[in-house]
Design a protein around this motif. Structure first.
Motif, PDB file in Angstrom:
ATOM      1  N   CYS A  17     -31.370   5.284  51.558  1.00 54.03           N
ATOM      2  CA  CYS A  17     -31.189   6.746  52.455  1.00 54.03           C
ATOM      3  C   CYS A  17     -30.790   8.274  51.588  1.00 54.03           C
ATOM      4  O   CYS A  17     -30.304   7.943  50.390  1.00 54.03           O
ATOM      5  CB  CYS A  17     -29.787   6.564  53.022  1.00 54.03           C
ATOM      6  SG  CYS A  17     -29.043   7.556  53.732  1.00 54.03           S
TER       7      CYS A  17
ATOM      8  N   GLU B  56     -28.972  10.883  52.985  1.00 53.52           N
ATOM      9  CA  GLU B  56     -28.339  11.016  53.640  1.00 53.52           C
ATOM     10  C   GLU B  56     -27.160  11.171  52.777  1.00 53.52           C
ATOM     11  O   GLU B  56     -26.946  10.680  51.852  1.00 53.52           O
ATOM     12  CB  GLU B  56     -28.491  11.150  54.993  1.00 53.52           C
ATOM     13  CG  GLU B  56     -29.794  11.855  55.618  1.00 53.52           C
ATOM     14  CD  GLU B  56     -30.107  13.352  55.948  1.00 53.52           C
ATOM     15  OE1 GLU B  56     -29.217  14.091  56.155  1.00 53.52           O
ATOM     16  OE2 GLU B  56     -31.217  12.724  55.717  1.00 53.52           O
TER      17      GLU B  56
ATOM     18  N   GLY C 221     -26.333   5.784  53.716  1.00 54.02           N
ATOM     19  CA  GLY C 221     -26.509   4.575  54.767  1.00 54.02           C
ATOM     20  C   GLY C 221     -25.702   5.764  56.100  1.00 54.02           C
ATOM     21  O   GLY C 221     -25.317   4.760  57.240  1.00 54.02           O
ATOM     22  N   CYS C 222     -26.589   6.700  56.783  1.00 51.34           N
ATOM     23  CA  CYS C 222     -26.487   7.025  57.545  1.00 51.34           C
ATOM     24  C   CYS C 222     -26.410   6.419  58.995  1.00 51.34           C
ATOM     25  O   CYS C 222     -25.441   6.342  60.082  1.00 51.34           O
ATOM     26  CB  CYS C 222     -26.747   8.965  57.646  1.00 51.34           C
ATOM     27  SG  CYS C 222     -28.637   8.212  57.739  1.00 51.34           S
ATOM     28  N   GLY C 223     -27.705   5.736  58.837  1.00 49.56           N
ATOM     29  CA  GLY C 223     -27.806   5.186  60.059  1.00 49.56           C
ATOM     30  C   GLY C 223     -29.065   5.132  61.043  1.00 49.56           C
ATOM     31  O   GLY C 223     -29.488   4.887  61.893  1.00 49.56           O
TER      32      GLY C 223
ATOM     33  N   CYS D 253     -31.305   8.580  59.805  1.00 45.85           N
ATOM     34  CA  CYS D 253     -32.595   8.638  59.095  1.00 45.85           C
ATOM     35  C   CYS D 253     -33.855   7.959  59.075  1.00 45.85           C
ATOM     36  O   CYS D 253     -33.008   6.757  59.638  1.00 45.85           O
ATOM     37  CB  CYS D 253     -32.464   9.168  57.284  1.00 45.85           C
ATOM     38  SG  CYS D 253     -32.028   7.847  56.281  1.00 45.85           S
TER      39      CYS D 253
ATOM     40  N   CYS E 287     -33.725   4.750  56.572  1.00 45.31           N
ATOM     41  CA  CYS E 287     -31.856   3.661  57.050  1.00 45.31           C
ATOM     42  C   CYS E 287     -32.881   2.841  58.593  1.00 45.31           C
ATOM     43  O   CYS E 287     -33.146   1.781  58.299  1.00 45.31           O
ATOM     44  CB  CYS E 287     -31.255   4.305  57.666  1.00 45.31           C
ATOM     45  SG  CYS E 287     -29.595   5.110  56.647  1.00 45.31           S
TER      46      CYS E 287
HETATM   47 ZN   LIG Z   1     -30.169   6.924  56.440  1.00 38.50          ZN
END
Ligand SMILES: [Zn+2]
Length: 384
Positions: free
Chosen positions: A59, A61, A65-67, A69, A72
């Motif tokens: 990732c 961001e 590990g933003c979840g 983008c 991810c």
């Molecule tokens: Zn991400």
């Protein structure tokens, strides 16, 4: 929302992995650890943790590990070009497959920063395969990272695990498992808590028990066995019932998968409209069949193992009551029956029964005919 959300009751692991991700972003790639070993009891989320880690490593961001983008998302759904997810379908993973994997893992990442191999059930690698794997993690290419998952460190060669950084998951507490079922799957709170307790920290199984009446029914059948052991005849019958139920279970699960796989492969190989296969494709189809047989054996064994774990939870509860330790019962819904059983036998007798269950697991693992192993066990459960 972040990639760590699905890691239930594993705060120390999340902190460890987050820090590693931050370090990897700020340091030279030469300092990154190239082999990680994720261990923890079944259902604790080993591969979920490894996958979240892989996503956070790819990732861009902040925080990583933003979840949400694209990167991810790709990693979490298994479509990222630089994250290879290996999930052995059979009981073992051979040297030829491992060598091929090692070769492919050495390529430069196409877009991401790392070439990541996430190896679920790495304990299934054969000894020859493990030696090929060892060479790869001894001298890793600068951008390759291995994420190995196994129930415990002892399941891997000592030479492999000594080169890995350890990530140790624990059995998540029932409350934390119930929370995730309520929050993520919209399951009713009481149902979620009962299922979480019955599943003893296995998140996937808790969800199945909460949502699938069939799996609840099978579990109840297993837990009814101790009450039915009124003599040698019923004990022998009970063994047969347990083994047959596990076999039927495995068949139902695998048949569905097999059909879809075979159809897809036949089509890919160029099956004609009349169902004829081109010359020279028989070998490939035969190979698929062999893999499917191996998977069926494994699913059957998992199913037998589940029955044994449920039985063990019954006697664990009996022992808890006998010792008056006040620990929460796994099968709280059967408390009257458990109390009666606790009054009928001594703690020593309960321990002998638990030993018989452990012994049965070991024998099934060592390829003893399951029916014979289960019979030996139910006879002890009856009169031991
Ligand atoms: Zn991400």
């Amino acid at each position: 929302m972040s990639v760590w959300n699905d890691l239930v009751g594993q705060e120390p692991v999340v902190a460890q992995l987050r820090k590693a991700v931050e370090d990897s972003a700020s340091r030279e790639t030469g300092r990154m650890t190239h082999a990680w070993l994720f261990t923890g009891p079944p259902g604790s989320g080993r591969s979920t943790a490894a996958r979240a880690f892989a996503a956070a490593l790819q990732c861009h961001e902040t925080p990583r590990g933003c979840g949400h983008c694209a990167l991810c998302h790709q990693v979490l759904h298994g479509t990222h070009a630089d994250v290879r997810i290996v999930r052995p379908s059979g009981l073992s993973y051979g040297v030829r497959e491992t060598r091929e994997l090692v070769l492919r893992s050495a390529t430069t990442p196409t877009g991401g920063r790392w070439q990541i191999v996430l190896f679920e059930d790495a304990d299934r690698v054969t000894e020859a395969g493990a030696n090929a794997l060892l060479k790869a993690i001894e001298e890793p290419p600068p951008r390759t990272i291995w994420l190995l998952c196994a129930p415990s460190p002892d399941d891997l060669l000592v030479t492999i695990r000594s080169r890995c950084r350890m990530v140790t998951l624990r059995t998540p507490p029932a409350g934390a498992v119930a929370d995730v079922l309520v929050r993520r799957d919209g399951i009713d709170e009481d149902v979620a808590l009962d299922a979480a307790r019955a599943a003893q920290g296995h998140i996937g199984r808790a969800k199945r028990l909460a949502t699938d009446p069939e799996s609840r029914k099978r579990r109840n059948e297993v837990l009814a066995v101790p009450g039915r052991l009124t003599g040698v005849g019923p004990a022998v019958d009970a063994a047969e019932t347990l083994v047959k139920a596990a076999e039927a279970d495995a068949k139902a699960i695998t048949e569905e998968l097999n059909e879809a796989e075979t159809a897809a492969l036949r089509q890919a190989l160029g099956e004609s409209a009349k169902g004829r296969m081109p010359r020279g494709t028989a070998g490939v189809l035969k190979e698929l069949e062999t893999r499917q047989k191996s998977r069926e054996t494994r699913v059957k064994r998992d199913s037998l193992d589940q029955a044994l774990l449920d039985l063990a939870s019954y006697y664990r509860d009996v022992l808890t009551l006998q010792l008056g330790s006040g620990v929460q019962l796994v099968n709280a819904d059967r408390e009257p029956e458990l109390r009666a059983a606790a009054g009928r036998m001594t703690p020593e007798a309960t321990l002998r029964r638990l030993d018989a269950i452990v012994g049965c697991r070991e024998r099934v693992d060592a390829n003893v005919n399951p029916l014979l192993a289960f019979e030996a066990m139910t006879l002890v459960l009856h009169g031991g």
